[in-house]
Design an enzyme around this catalytic site. Structure first.
Site, PDB file in Angstrom:
ATOM      1  N   ARG A 235       5.338  45.259  -0.506  1.00  0.00           N
ATOM      2  CA  ARG A 235       4.000  45.195   0.055  1.00  0.00           C
ATOM      3  C   ARG A 235       3.079  44.400  -0.861  1.00  0.00           C
ATOM      4  O   ARG A 235       3.124  44.562  -2.090  1.00  0.00           O
ATOM      5  CB  ARG A 235       3.407  46.598   0.222  1.00  0.00           C
ATOM      6  N   GLU A 264      -2.702  39.577   5.110  1.00  0.00           N
ATOM      7  CA  GLU A 264      -1.827  38.699   5.901  1.00  0.00           C
ATOM      8  C   GLU A 264      -2.455  38.447   7.256  1.00  0.00           C
ATOM      9  O   GLU A 264      -3.169  39.323   7.759  1.00  0.00           O
ATOM     10  CB  GLU A 264      -0.445  39.355   6.068  1.00  0.00           C
ATOM     11  N   HIS A 282       6.269  37.213   5.049  1.00  0.00           N
ATOM     12  CA  HIS A 282       6.641  38.597   5.379  1.00  0.00           C
ATOM     13  C   HIS A 282       7.871  38.597   6.311  1.00  0.00           C
ATOM     14  O   HIS A 282       7.811  39.082   7.448  1.00  0.00           O
ATOM     15  CB  HIS A 282       5.462  39.338   6.038  1.00  0.00           C
TER      16      HIS A 282
HETATM   17  N1  NAD Z   1       9.166  42.735   3.416  1.00  0.00           N
HETATM   18  C1  NAD Z   1       9.489  43.428   4.461  1.00  0.00           C
HETATM   19  O1  NAD Z   1       9.496  42.938   5.577  1.00  0.00           O
HETATM   20  C2  NAD Z   1       9.890  44.843   4.291  1.00  0.00           C
HETATM   21  C3  NAD Z   1      10.920  45.376   5.062  1.00  0.00           C
HETATM   22  C4  NAD Z   1      11.271  46.704   4.903  1.00  0.00           C
HETATM   23  C5  NAD Z   1      10.577  47.481   3.992  1.00  0.00           C
HETATM   24  N2  NAD Z   1       9.568  46.943   3.275  1.00  0.00           N
HETATM   25  C6  NAD Z   1       8.856  47.731   2.282  1.00  0.00           C
HETATM   26  O2  NAD Z   1       9.738  48.003   1.207  1.00  0.00           O
HETATM   27  C7  NAD Z   1       9.330  49.175   0.533  1.00  0.00           C
HETATM   28  C8  NAD Z   1      10.520  50.076   0.296  1.00  0.00           C
HETATM   29  O3  NAD Z   1      11.099  50.473   1.519  1.00  0.00           O
HETATM   30  P1  NAD Z   1      12.297  51.556   1.555  1.00  0.00           P
HETATM   31  O4  NAD Z   1      12.840  51.515   2.929  1.00  0.00           O
HETATM   32  O5  NAD Z   1      13.194  51.350   0.414  1.00  0.00           O
HETATM   33  O6  NAD Z   1      11.473  52.880   1.347  1.00  0.00           O
HETATM   34  P2  NAD Z   1      12.021  54.276   0.798  1.00  0.00           P
HETATM   35  O7  NAD Z   1      11.001  55.270   1.201  1.00  0.00           O
HETATM   36  O8  NAD Z   1      13.422  54.469   1.193  1.00  0.00           O
HETATM   37  O9  NAD Z   1      11.965  54.102  -0.784  1.00  0.00           O
HETATM   38  C9  NAD Z   1      10.788  54.060  -1.523  1.00  0.00           C
HETATM   39  C10 NAD Z   1      11.114  54.593  -2.907  1.00  0.00           C
HETATM   40  O10 NAD Z   1       9.949  54.399  -3.724  1.00  0.00           O
HETATM   41  C11 NAD Z   1       9.857  55.518  -4.572  1.00  0.00           C
HETATM   42  N3  NAD Z   1       8.511  55.632  -5.103  1.00  0.00           N
HETATM   43  C12 NAD Z   1       7.407  56.121  -4.496  1.00  0.00           C
HETATM   44  N4  NAD Z   1       6.362  56.064  -5.340  1.00  0.00           N
HETATM   45  C13 NAD Z   1       6.822  55.543  -6.484  1.00  0.00           C
HETATM   46  C14 NAD Z   1       6.217  55.249  -7.725  1.00  0.00           C
HETATM   47  N5  NAD Z   1       4.916  55.486  -7.945  1.00  0.00           N
HETATM   48  N6  NAD Z   1       6.983  54.715  -8.693  1.00  0.00           N
HETATM   49  C15 NAD Z   1       8.284  54.459  -8.498  1.00  0.00           C
HETATM   50  N7  NAD Z   1       8.924  54.734  -7.348  1.00  0.00           N
HETATM   51  C16 NAD Z   1       8.188  55.266  -6.344  1.00  0.00           C
HETATM   52  C17 NAD Z   1      10.254  56.680  -3.689  1.00  0.00           C
HETATM   53  O11 NAD Z   1      10.629  57.780  -4.464  1.00  0.00           O
HETATM   54  C18 NAD Z   1      11.401  56.099  -2.907  1.00  0.00           C
HETATM   55  O12 NAD Z   1      12.641  56.353  -3.539  1.00  0.00           O
HETATM   56  C19 NAD Z   1       8.220  49.768   1.402  1.00  0.00           C
HETATM   57  O13 NAD Z   1       6.974  49.378   0.867  1.00  0.00           O
HETATM   58  C20 NAD Z   1       8.421  49.093   2.733  1.00  0.00           C
HETATM   59  O14 NAD Z   1       7.246  49.044   3.473  1.00  0.00           O
HETATM   60  C21 NAD Z   1       9.228  45.641   3.401  1.00  0.00           C
HETATM   61  O1  2HG Z   2       8.127  43.220  10.827  1.00  0.00           O
HETATM   62  C1  2HG Z   2       7.289  43.919  10.314  1.00  0.00           C
HETATM   63  O2  2HG Z   2       6.431  44.522  10.948  1.00  0.00           O
HETATM   64  C2  2HG Z   2       7.398  44.116   8.814  1.00  0.00           C
HETATM   65  C3  2HG Z   2       8.280  45.257   8.538  1.00  0.00           C
HETATM   66  C4  2HG Z   2       8.396  45.661   7.131  1.00  0.00           C
HETATM   67  O3  2HG Z   2       7.402  45.218   6.316  1.00  0.00           O
HETATM   68  C5  2HG Z   2       8.518  47.138   7.057  1.00  0.00           C
HETATM   69  O4  2HG Z   2       7.831  47.782   6.296  1.00  0.00           O
HETATM   70  O5  2HG Z   2       9.372  47.655   7.794  1.00  0.00           O
END
Ligand code: NAD
Ligand code: 2HG
Length: 528
Positions: A235, A264, A282
């Site tokens: 993020r 964004e 993104h």
């Molecule tokens: N770029 C994209 O399009 C995209 C796609 C999917 C997910 N994401 C983002 O990726 C991130 C991770 O997703 P995920 O599916 O692995 O989530 P998840 O919930 O499985 O994992 C998040 C992890 O972060 C840890 N965490 C929370 N606070 C913390 C802190 N202060 N310090 C260290 N660790 C901490 C949690 O304990 C957890 O293990 C999210 O922000 C999600 O929105 C982005």
């Molecule tokens: O496609 C999207 O909406 C971004 C998804 C991604 O950032 C997520 O947190 O799952």
């Protein structure tokens, strides 16, 4: 056939749209290409909405969505969904947490490799400039480098595993997991953030929240190695963007791989002007495989929630139903009914609701309390209250909510008691559930009872003198009200309580007539 309206606010894969289109009881509205101001007009008819990161589910959106019962965030991160705002309105918010995990993991690896080999710049030199200058592109290897992974969830732990396949030395920081989750996979675990700052490459995979915003900023970067590489496919704003720009300019940060931005779309962001950044718009979730799966799951979950059948991956349910054992479920129903009954006969503004439980039930007293709130508020708030918003509404009304567990002293295996405080004093009701889901109210104030909490009833507290039953009977008969059951309980001070189950509703005139009887102390009508 009445239909549920599902509004799709952002682009999702056709696979999910086809499901919505081909479901008979669904009226599906595709609003992804519509201006977000116009969306506010469309959203007012939605029972359920599906959104991605391009639609902010904020105050404006929620105020417009007056019919909304559920919202599906078609992805993981729900930082653009006002979860408290949803809860206050009784809207269930859900995400689709794992369908894009692999997509985000692989984009993270792509950014890492791309940064180390300056891939886009090498590519552009040959493709756009038609220059063959191999000496410009001496990169670095992942092999042997120390990688710091912040956040070891679905994405973080898979990035760590892939990094190990590149023979990197991987360490993770995630205070919310047990260390063995990492060490069992051969990944080092630390609770000292400085260990992460000492890495060659750092990648972040946490949610965006108060704790994680600006987790890496000027001070943290100062402590890093010169020439560190930073990756953010989670993020925008987890790395402070001003600190990134300044340190990329100075070369303290050698390269950054960035998929996400604080605001964004980011088409004129200062990071885009720098030569040592690889960027994507993104795209972490943007694989066909992931989008197809997210779209299918979102559509199915939207249909299920529109029909009120299930709420997969709900983010704001106060109770995890899967953790409630079967014996507690009838108590939940009983608690809501008894609270509803007590609030009706309390006849005054409620100041506090206390729920106490005894026996094995006491472990679930918090869940019971939520349903007591639903019952109490249903009297004054009507149908708009449900177990998602009940405690929010109670807090807004200044009702003090509390729970108590008591050691078993009533003789019942399990028992729940609700105590309501109003300006007129305190009233309480207790109930238990016998075998085969037989729910019974066993006490009302100090009176021992045995009644089923069901139907129309008159509750009358009176002086325990002869003739009361006859007088009550004749008033009800005069008003054509049939008595189906008449329960009497004797209390202290020559007082008695009558619970009279009746077939027809008793209007206020009947209650007044009963209240005017000489023996009467208090009379109330209630309906469950
Ligand atoms: N770029 C994209 O399009 C995209 C796609 C999917 C997910 N994401 C983002 O990726 C991130 C991770 O997703 P995920 O599916 O692995 O989530 P998840 O919930 O499985 O994992 C998040 C992890 O972060 C840890 N965490 C929370 N606070 C913390 C802190 N202060 N310090 C260290 N660790 C901490 C949690 O304990 C957890 O293990 C999210 O922000 C999600 O929105 C982005
Ligand atoms: O496609 C999207 O909406 C971004 C998804 C991604 O950032 C997520 O947190 O799952």
């Amino acid at each position: 056939m009445s239909k549920y309206t599902i509004v799709v606010c952002d682009h999702i894969h056709d696979a999910g749209l086809n499901i919505l289109q081909n479901t008979e009881d669904i009226n599906y509205v595709y609003a992804a290409d519509i201006d977000k101001v116009k969306l506010l007009d469309i959203i007012k008819n939605a029972d359920v909405a599906i959104t991605r990161s391009s639609t902010d589910v904020d105050e404006k959106f929620l105020n417009a969505a007056t019919n909304l019962k559920a919202i599906i965030r078609a992805g993981v991160g729900y930082d653009n969904v006002d979860i408290d705002g949803c809860s206050k309105r009784g809207i269930i918010a859900m995400n689709v947490p794992t369908a894009n995990t692999i997509a985000a993991v692989e984009l993270t690896m792509a950014h890492m490799l791309s940064c180390l080999r300056k891939f886009p710049y090498a590519h552009n030199q040959l493709k756009e400039e038609r220059v063959w200058k191999r000496e410009d592109w001496y990169g670095n290897e992942l092999y042997g480098k120390k990688l710091g992974v912040i956040g070891f969830g679905n994405i973080g732990h898979r990035v760590a595993l892939r990094a190990k396949a590149f023979e990197m030395d991987v360490i993770t920081y995630d205070p919310y997991i047990s260390s063995t989750k990492a060490t069992d996979l051969g990944i080092k675990y630390t609770t000292n953030f400085e260990d992460i700052l000492a890495c060659d490459i750092i990648t972040i995979h946490t949610p965006k929240n108060k704790e994680t915003i600006d987790m890496i900023s000027f001070d943290e970067i100062k402590k890093m190695k010169d020439g560190v590489v930073l990756i953010n496919c989670a993020r925008g704003g987890l790395y402070n963007e001003e600190a990134l720009v300044e340190n990329l300019k100075s070369g303290k940060i050698a390269m950054a791989g960035i998929d996400v931005f604080k605001k964004e779309p980011a088409t004129s962001h200062p990071l885009l002007d720098l030569p040592n950044v690889t960027v994507t718009a993104h795209l972490g979730a943007n694989t066909k495989e992931s989008q197809r799966e997210i779209s299918i799951q979102s559509a199915n979950n939207a249909i299920e929630s529109a029909r009120g059948i299930s709420y997969p991956n709900a983010l704001n349910l106060p109770i995890d139903e899967s953790k409630i054992p079967a014996f507690v479920k009838p108590y939940i129903e009983l608690t809501q009914k008894m609270a509803f009954l007590l609030a009706q006969i309390s006849k005054s503004q409620i100041r506090a609701v206390e729920v106490s439980a005894e026996g094995d039930l006491s472990e679930y007293v918090d869940s019971l309390q939520t349903f007591a709130s639903v019952g109490v508020l249903s009297v004054s708030t009507g149908l708009s209250v449900n177990y998602v918003n009940a405690n929010f509404i109670a807090n807004e009304k200044g009702i003090d909510l509390s729970t108590k567990t008591i050691t078993n002293n009533s003789g019942y295996k399990n028992r729940v008691t609700i105590k309501i405080t109003t300006a007129n004093g305190v009233k309480s009701i207790s109930g238990t559930v016998f075998e085969d889901n037989i729910q019974r109210v066993v006490k009302l104030d100090d009176f021992v009872l045995d009644i089923e909490p069901k139907g129309k009833m008159i509750i009358m507290k009176n002086k325990d003198i002869p003739g009361v039953v006859g007088q009550v009977g004749s008033i009800l008969a005069k008003n054509n009200i049939n008595i189906s059951d008449f329960r009497l309980s004797r209390g202290k001070n020559d007082h008695a309580l009558a619970v009279i189950l009746i077939d027809e509703k008793a209007n206020s005139k009947v209650i007044e007539d009963l209240d005017n009887l000489e023996a009467s102390i208090a009379v109330a009508y209630a309906e469950i």
